[in-house]
Design a protein around this motif. Structure first.
Motif, mmCIF file in Angstrom:
data_model
loop_
_atom_site.group_PDB
_atom_site.id
_atom_site.type_symbol
_atom_site.label_atom_id
_atom_site.label_comp_id
_atom_site.label_asym_id
_atom_site.label_seq_id
_atom_site.Cartn_x
_atom_site.Cartn_y
_atom_site.Cartn_z
ATOM 1 N N GLU B 20 3.769 12.565 -1.334
ATOM 2 C CA GLU B 20 2.683 13.606 -0.907
ATOM 3 C C GLU B 20 1.260 13.982 -1.374
ATOM 4 N N VAL B 21 0.577 13.663 -1.163
ATOM 5 C CA VAL B 21 -0.840 13.844 -1.789
ATOM 6 C C VAL B 21 -1.752 14.272 -0.449
ATOM 7 N N GLU B 22 -2.724 15.554 -1.614
ATOM 8 C CA GLU B 22 -4.274 15.530 -1.023
ATOM 9 C C GLU B 22 -5.060 14.678 -0.971
ATOM 10 N N ASP B 47 -10.435 -3.003 -13.730
ATOM 11 C CA ASP B 47 -11.294 -1.689 -15.089
ATOM 12 C C ASP B 47 -12.187 -1.153 -14.118
ATOM 13 N N GLN B 48 -12.557 -1.522 -13.004
ATOM 14 C CA GLN B 48 -14.198 -1.335 -12.407
ATOM 15 C C GLN B 48 -13.679 -0.479 -11.059
ATOM 16 N N GLY B 49 -12.312 -0.086 -11.061
ATOM 17 C CA GLY B 49 -11.935 1.018 -10.441
ATOM 18 C C GLY B 49 -11.228 0.037 -8.792
ATOM 19 N N ALA B 50 -11.740 -1.343 -8.146
ATOM 20 C CA ALA B 50 -11.669 -1.953 -6.993
ATOM 21 C C ALA B 50 -9.328 -2.200 -7.343
ATOM 22 N N LEU B 51 -9.154 -1.841 -6.271
ATOM 23 C CA LEU B 51 -8.282 -2.563 -5.528
ATOM 24 C C LEU B 51 -7.434 -3.838 -6.686
ATOM 25 N N ARG B 52 -6.956 -4.368 -7.460
ATOM 26 C CA ARG B 52 -6.474 -5.424 -8.069
ATOM 27 C C ARG B 52 -6.399 -6.626 -7.173
ATOM 28 N N ARG B 53 -7.126 -7.857 -7.528
ATOM 29 C CA ARG B 53 -7.299 -9.126 -6.917
ATOM 30 C C ARG B 53 -6.109 -9.661 -5.803
ATOM 31 N N HIS B 54 -5.067 -9.010 -6.956
ATOM 32 C CA HIS B 54 -3.237 -9.234 -6.182
ATOM 33 C C HIS B 54 -2.278 -8.471 -5.366
ATOM 34 N N VAL B 55 -3.271 -7.094 -5.475
ATOM 35 C CA VAL B 55 -2.758 -5.609 -4.803
ATOM 36 C C VAL B 55 -2.990 -5.759 -3.381
ATOM 37 N N ALA B 56 -2.093 -5.311 -2.205
ATOM 38 C CA ALA B 56 -2.732 -5.044 -1.616
ATOM 39 C C ALA B 56 -2.147 -3.739 -0.901
ATOM 40 N N LEU B 57 -2.858 -2.545 -0.154
ATOM 41 C CA LEU B 57 -2.608 -2.128 0.327
ATOM 42 C C LEU B 57 -2.981 -1.269 1.971
ATOM 43 N N TYR B 58 -2.657 -1.101 2.291
ATOM 44 C CA TYR B 58 -2.315 -0.781 3.900
ATOM 45 C C TYR B 58 -2.686 1.136 4.339
ATOM 46 N N VAL B 59 -3.015 0.620 4.953
ATOM 47 C CA VAL B 59 -2.408 2.431 5.646
ATOM 48 C C VAL B 59 -2.220 2.313 7.102
ATOM 49 N N ASN B 60 -0.988 2.762 7.976
ATOM 50 C CA ASN B 60 -0.244 2.769 8.692
ATOM 51 C C ASN B 60 -0.010 1.444 9.140
ATOM 52 N N GLY B 61 0.789 0.467 8.086
ATOM 53 C CA GLY B 61 0.819 -0.764 8.471
ATOM 54 C C GLY B 61 -0.846 -1.657 8.152
ATOM 55 N N GLY B 75 -5.270 10.642 6.797
ATOM 56 C CA GLY B 75 -5.116 11.730 7.700
ATOM 57 C C GLY B 75 -3.911 12.427 7.067
ATOM 58 N N ALA B 76 -3.812 13.265 7.621
ATOM 59 C CA ALA B 76 -2.494 13.986 7.237
ATOM 60 C C ALA B 76 -1.218 13.346 7.401
ATOM 61 N N ARG B 77 -1.555 12.682 8.247
ATOM 62 C CA ARG B 77 0.292 12.181 8.949
ATOM 63 C C ARG B 77 0.230 10.343 8.695
ATOM 64 N N ASP B 78 -1.169 10.424 7.329
ATOM 65 C CA ASP B 78 -1.434 8.919 7.411
ATOM 66 C C ASP B 78 -0.073 8.329 6.587
ATOM 67 N N ARG B 79 0.302 7.483 6.575
ATOM 68 C CA ARG B 79 1.381 6.609 5.136
ATOM 69 C C ARG B 79 0.161 5.118 4.878
ATOM 70 N N ILE B 80 0.360 5.235 3.262
ATOM 71 C CA ILE B 80 -0.699 4.445 2.531
ATOM 72 C C ILE B 80 0.700 3.608 1.706
ATOM 73 N N TYR B 81 0.606 1.963 1.547
ATOM 74 C CA TYR B 81 1.604 1.607 1.231
ATOM 75 C C TYR B 81 0.434 0.460 0.210
#
Lengths: 367, 89
Positions: B20-22, B47-61, B75-81
């Motif tokens: 759990e993170v702020e 290196d430039q702080g962007a998501l790697r090309r082959h990495v996916a990041l979902y919030v609440n699916g 938000g406070a109840r969100d789930r990042i994957y």
């Protein structure tokens, strides 16, 4: 003669050692992960660069005690904001994120390492790879933006040559961008190559030093002024450290290829693994051979004993041919996963493994 | 606080525990996770702080829209994957 060498493949790092009269795999690391570069230092450290498909380029080191640990990978500084006008001359066409570590070399000074990368950044470490800094002087040269891509649209530094007499003398082979030399350990750089020809360029640019597609450079350790180059368009040789080049037209059965190995003491001997140029990139007539010259490129022997001579479509990448410090033991590995060893300077070969993953790099420990 | 979890595929290389993170944005949440495990940054971002090309990041699916600036709000109840996207053979 060497007792050990390493093989970097699409699916892991393999260590071979001489056992009795045969070479055997004695260790496997990073199984399943692409290994893009290897360096085994004389002090016992072993470096392996990984090119993880999802998670980027990584660097690991095995210390003298045999323990592996991950090091910080080289990283580019923040890219300056885009200039406002599209197609501005100021806009950098190259990525500022590490794509792949393509070559790692000992710097000739305790703790110093050089890493050549895709997209063309040269990195230096002064602490045995624990931390890295981009060589700013080279990266900020305006000419660097004229380098052209090999992997996708990005160029790469495939060869880093350190003069054994003077560690401040560093020479780089760039695909595609010519040969760059520094006499002050990387504080300043010059594009020095003359005499190469790149036939795929428009006629007015074919002899331009910066358009030269250097696939790989090799140097005679005992005569550091002697350099060999497997170029996209053929084989070239220099007798003045890479400033002036003459084409070696006697190469056969073809002049295209990626790899070159220079004899450590004999300035007239070098080995190549030719292929049909350049969209096909397969051995001529399906016969895998090594081309050896022992007279400075005036003539070549085509060495085939022990190598597959029918339906062989093995390509040997630029870092996948190596010779040991004796000049007797050679090893090369192919895109088809074949690995061959010679212990008589290439006169005959023995297949050590037939079905390794595609091979990117083979390397003997530094002498 | 948002919850952030990482693909088990990362465990071969380093510890990447769920936490759990702020943070009010994806970038802030990731920065908080990297403060706990600094080596994780290079596996997720380029290196430039962007998501790697082959990495996916979902919030609440759902995939985030801002892969470079990481400005999608959380938000406070969100789930990042964070997980791996397609990347050849």
């Amino acid at each position: 003669m060497a007792e050990r060498f390493h093989v970097g493949t699409r699916k892991g790092l393999f260590e071979f050692a001489r056992r009795g009269g045969a070479w055997e795999i004695v260790d496997v690391q990073f199984l399943g992960d692409p290994v893009s570069a290897i360096l085994a230092e004389a002090n016992g450290s072993l470096y392996a660069a990984l090119d993880l498909g999802h998670f980027g380029a990584k660097l690991w080191r095995r210390d003298r005690a045999g323990d592996w640990g991950e090091l910080a990978a080289p990283a580019f500084p923040p890219k300056p904001p885009k200039p406002p006008e599209p197609n501005s001359a100021d806009e950098d066409p190259h990525s500022w994120s590490l794509g792949q570590i393509w070559v790692i070399e000992t710097g000739g000074v305790p703790g110093r390492l050089w890493a050549g990368t895709i997209p063309g950044g040269l990195f230096c470490s002064h602490d045995g790879g624990a931390s890295w800094a981009l060589n700013d002087a080279l990266w900020r040269m305006p000419e660097r933006r004229q380098w052209m891509g090999v992997a996708g649209e990005q160029p790469g530094i495939n060869s880093v040559l350190i003069d054994p007499r003077d560690p401040a003398d560093v020479r780089l082979g760039v695909s595609t961008g010519g040969l760059w030399a520094s006499g002050d350990a990387g504080l300043s750089w010059r594009l020095i190559n003359r005499g190469m020809v790149n036939e795929y360029m428009p006629p007015e640019r074919r002899e331009d030093p910066i358009t030269q597609d250097i696939h790989r450079l090799a140097r005679c350790a005992a005569h550091p002024e002697i350099l060999w180059c497997q170029h996209h368009n053929g084989v070239f040789r220099s007798e003045d450290g890479g400033a002036n080049w003459g084409e070696v037209t006697a190469i056969r059965p073809s002049k295209f290829g990626f790899a070159v190995a220079a004899h450590p003491r004999d300035p007239l001997t070098a080995w190549f693994v030719p292929a049909i140029k350049d969209e096909k990139r397969i051995p001529v007539d399906g016969k895998l051979v090594v081309a050896r010259t022992r007279d400075g490129g005036k003539s070549f022997e085509v060495l085939s004993e022990g190598l597959p001579q029918r339906h062989a479509y093995d390509l040997v990448w630029r870092h996948a041919l190596a010779v040991d410090e004796s000049g007797q033991t050679l090893v090369f590995g192919s895109t088809s996963g074949g690995l061959w060893i010679s212990e008589n300077s290439g006169d005959s070969w023995r297949m050590a493994e037939a079905r390794l993953p595609p091979i990117a790099a083979v390397r003997f420990p530094e002498a | 606080m948002p919850k952030i979890a990482f693909t088990p595929a990362l465990r071969r290389f380093l510890a990447a525990p769920a936490m759990e993170v702020e943070g009010a944005t994806v970038g802030e949440a990731l920065a908080a996770a990297f403060a706990v495990q600094p080596a994780l940054r290079g596996y997720v971002l380029d290196d430039q702080g962007a998501l790697r090309r082959h990495v996916a990041l979902y919030v609440n699916g759902r995939p985030v829209s801002d892969r470079k600036g990481l400005g999608d709000s959380v938000g406070a109840r969100d789930r990042i994957y964070v997980f791996q996207a397609l990347s050849g053979g």
